[in-house]
Design a protein around this motif. Structure first.
Motif, mmCIF file in Angstrom:
data_model
loop_
_atom_site.group_PDB
_atom_site.id
_atom_site.type_symbol
_atom_site.label_atom_id
_atom_site.label_comp_id
_atom_site.label_asym_id
_atom_site.label_seq_id
_atom_site.Cartn_x
_atom_site.Cartn_y
_atom_site.Cartn_z
ATOM 1 N N ILE A 16 -11.753 -21.134 109.882
ATOM 2 C CA ILE A 16 -11.334 -22.525 110.047
ATOM 3 C C ILE A 16 -10.254 -22.499 111.118
ATOM 4 C CG2 ILE A 16 -10.317 -24.544 108.963
ATOM 5 C CD1 ILE A 16 -11.361 -23.446 106.280
ATOM 6 N N PRO A 17 -10.494 -23.157 112.248
ATOM 7 C CA PRO A 17 -9.543 -23.075 113.360
ATOM 8 C C PRO A 17 -8.143 -23.553 112.985
ATOM 9 C CG PRO A 17 -11.592 -24.115 114.050
ATOM 10 C CD PRO A 17 -11.652 -23.982 112.560
ATOM 11 N N GLU A 18 -7.175 -22.888 113.577
ATOM 12 C CA GLU A 18 -5.774 -23.224 113.340
ATOM 13 C C GLU A 18 -5.481 -24.662 113.753
ATOM 14 O OE1 GLU A 18 -1.943 -20.727 114.206
ATOM 15 O OE2 GLU A 18 -2.470 -21.860 116.016
ATOM 16 N N GLN A 19 -4.705 -25.315 112.929
ATOM 17 C CA GLN A 19 -4.167 -26.632 113.237
ATOM 18 C C GLN A 19 -2.652 -26.536 113.146
ATOM 19 O OE1 GLN A 19 -5.937 -29.545 114.102
ATOM 20 N NE2 GLN A 19 -7.582 -28.043 114.277
ATOM 21 N N VAL A 20 -1.978 -27.277 114.000
ATOM 22 C CA VAL A 20 -0.518 -27.289 113.998
ATOM 23 C C VAL A 20 -0.064 -28.688 113.600
ATOM 24 C CG1 VAL A 20 1.565 -26.984 115.385
ATOM 25 C CG2 VAL A 20 -0.427 -25.503 115.770
ATOM 26 N N TYR A 21 0.766 -28.735 112.554
ATOM 27 C CA TYR A 21 1.264 -30.006 112.036
ATOM 28 C C TYR A 21 2.759 -30.098 112.303
ATOM 29 C CZ TYR A 21 -3.181 -29.716 109.597
ATOM 30 O OH TYR A 21 -4.518 -29.587 109.299
ATOM 31 N N PRO A 22 3.193 -31.133 113.048
ATOM 32 C CA PRO A 22 4.622 -31.299 113.305
ATOM 33 C C PRO A 22 5.341 -31.798 112.053
ATOM 34 C CG PRO A 22 3.394 -33.109 114.285
ATOM 35 C CD PRO A 22 2.378 -32.157 113.699
ATOM 36 N N VAL A 23 6.589 -31.392 111.911
ATOM 37 C CA VAL A 23 7.429 -31.846 110.802
ATOM 38 C C VAL A 23 8.782 -32.241 111.380
ATOM 39 C CG1 VAL A 23 8.408 -31.287 108.554
ATOM 40 C CG2 VAL A 23 6.365 -30.073 109.338
ATOM 41 N N ARG A 24 9.127 -33.492 111.233
ATOM 42 C CA ARG A 24 10.441 -33.974 111.664
ATOM 43 C C ARG A 24 11.187 -34.492 110.444
ATOM 44 N NH1 ARG A 24 7.089 -37.470 115.103
ATOM 45 N NH2 ARG A 24 7.716 -38.692 113.340
ATOM 46 N N ARG A 25 12.465 -34.716 110.596
ATOM 47 C CA ARG A 25 13.271 -35.203 109.471
ATOM 48 C C ARG A 25 12.716 -36.520 108.929
ATOM 49 N NH1 ARG A 25 18.860 -33.096 109.434
ATOM 50 N NH2 ARG A 25 18.544 -30.877 109.858
ATOM 51 N N ILE A 26 12.247 -37.393 109.798
ATOM 52 C CA ILE A 26 11.709 -38.675 109.327
ATOM 53 C C ILE A 26 10.498 -38.456 108.421
ATOM 54 C CG2 ILE A 26 10.240 -39.088 111.353
ATOM 55 C CD1 ILE A 26 12.183 -41.758 109.351
ATOM 56 N N ASP A 27 9.709 -37.420 108.684
ATOM 57 C CA ASP A 27 8.569 -37.099 107.814
ATOM 58 C C ASP A 27 9.050 -36.725 106.413
ATOM 59 O OD1 ASP A 27 6.650 -37.425 109.930
ATOM 60 O OD2 ASP A 27 7.245 -35.434 110.660
ATOM 61 N N LEU A 28 10.166 -36.008 106.354
ATOM 62 C CA LEU A 28 10.717 -35.602 105.056
ATOM 63 C C LEU A 28 11.253 -36.802 104.288
ATOM 64 C CD1 LEU A 28 12.562 -32.307 106.048
ATOM 65 C CD2 LEU A 28 10.182 -32.644 105.339
ATOM 66 N N ILE A 29 11.855 -37.733 104.998
ATOM 67 C CA ILE A 29 12.363 -38.947 104.355
ATOM 68 C C ILE A 29 11.198 -39.771 103.808
ATOM 69 C CG2 ILE A 29 13.544 -41.143 104.790
ATOM 70 C CD1 ILE A 29 15.250 -39.481 106.865
ATOM 71 N N ARG A 30 10.146 -39.903 104.594
ATOM 72 C CA ARG A 30 8.966 -40.633 104.118
ATOM 73 C C ARG A 30 8.350 -39.935 102.907
ATOM 74 N NH1 ARG A 30 7.204 -41.178 110.169
ATOM 75 N NH2 ARG A 30 8.011 -43.254 110.642
ATOM 76 N N TYR A 31 8.273 -38.611 102.970
ATOM 77 C CA TYR A 31 7.703 -37.860 101.851
ATOM 78 C C TYR A 31 8.569 -38.021 100.600
ATOM 79 C CZ TYR A 31 5.560 -34.312 99.019
ATOM 80 O OH TYR A 31 4.924 -33.678 97.985
ATOM 81 N N ALA A 32 9.881 -37.992 100.770
ATOM 82 C CA ALA A 32 10.779 -38.180 99.628
ATOM 83 C C ALA A 32 10.515 -39.529 98.960
ATOM 84 C CB ALA A 32 12.235 -38.079 100.074
ATOM 85 N N GLY A 33 10.337 -40.553 99.754
ATOM 86 C CA GLY A 33 10.053 -41.875 99.203
ATOM 87 C C GLY A 33 8.729 -41.918 98.461
ATOM 88 N N ALA A 34 7.726 -41.258 99.003
ATOM 89 C CA ALA A 34 6.396 -41.258 98.380
ATOM 90 C C ALA A 34 6.371 -40.397 97.117
ATOM 91 C CB ALA A 34 5.355 -40.756 99.373
ATOM 92 N N SER A 35 7.106 -39.287 97.133
ATOM 93 C CA SER A 35 7.045 -38.340 96.018
ATOM 94 C C SER A 35 8.119 -38.574 94.961
ATOM 95 C CB SER A 35 7.185 -36.908 96.541
ATOM 96 O OG SER A 35 8.510 -36.690 97.021
ATOM 97 N N GLY A 36 9.194 -39.237 95.358
ATOM 98 C CA GLY A 36 10.319 -39.414 94.445
ATOM 99 C C GLY A 36 11.264 -38.226 94.429
#
Length: 142
Positions: A16-36
């Motif tokens: 399965i070819p490599e994929q690169v996923y960016p992670v920025r602080r805003i992504d973590l804030i959004r994830y925190a809101g979605a996950s609690g």
């Protein structure tokens, strides 16, 4: 839309070819809101460093989700993922800049099983470190 992968078209060793996923602080804030999960080590540099981390780190489940995303995108069906296991081996450190971090994920079919199932071994890295260990996914293909 991604094409659906068929069991007959996959062999042991299929990559399965490599994929690169960016992670920025805003992504973590959004994830925190979605996950609690609002643990400050995921958004506050002072807190992260006070507990011995090099900087803010991504949520473990966020990291795990990116590796799972590789599998479901490849299979062409999010419902194809039957079982998923990982061990966390290093954190994804996310600096507070325009670039953030990256999670690179790849996989290989390790085994073909009955009932259109395949076992996939996953590799996830960030900042030169392996961030998930012994990561496997069991996928039911069309």
């Amino acid at each position: 839309m991604t094409a659906i992968v068929r069991y007959a078209d996959v062999e042991t060793g299929t990559e399965i070819p490599e994929q690169v996923y960016p992670v920025r602080r805003i992504d973590l804030i959004r994830y925190a809101g979605a996950s609690g999960d609002f643990n400050p080590i995921h958004w506050n540099e002072r807190t992260a460093k006070a507990v011995g981390l090099p900087d803010v780190i991504a949520h473990g489940m966020f990291t795990m989700a990116q590796a799972g995303r590789l599998v479901t995108d490849w299979a062409g069906d999010p419902g194809a993922l039957v079982e998923y296991k990982v061990r966390f081996s290093a954190p994804v450190v996310v600096p507070d800049d325009d670039n953030g971090a990256e999670i690179s994920v790849s996989g290989v079919v390790k085994e073909k099983l009955d009932d259109n199932l395949v076992r996939i071994a996953l590799t996830a890295r960030s900042g030169g470190a392996k961030v998930l260990a012994r990561s496997t996914a069991l996928v039911r293909l069309a």
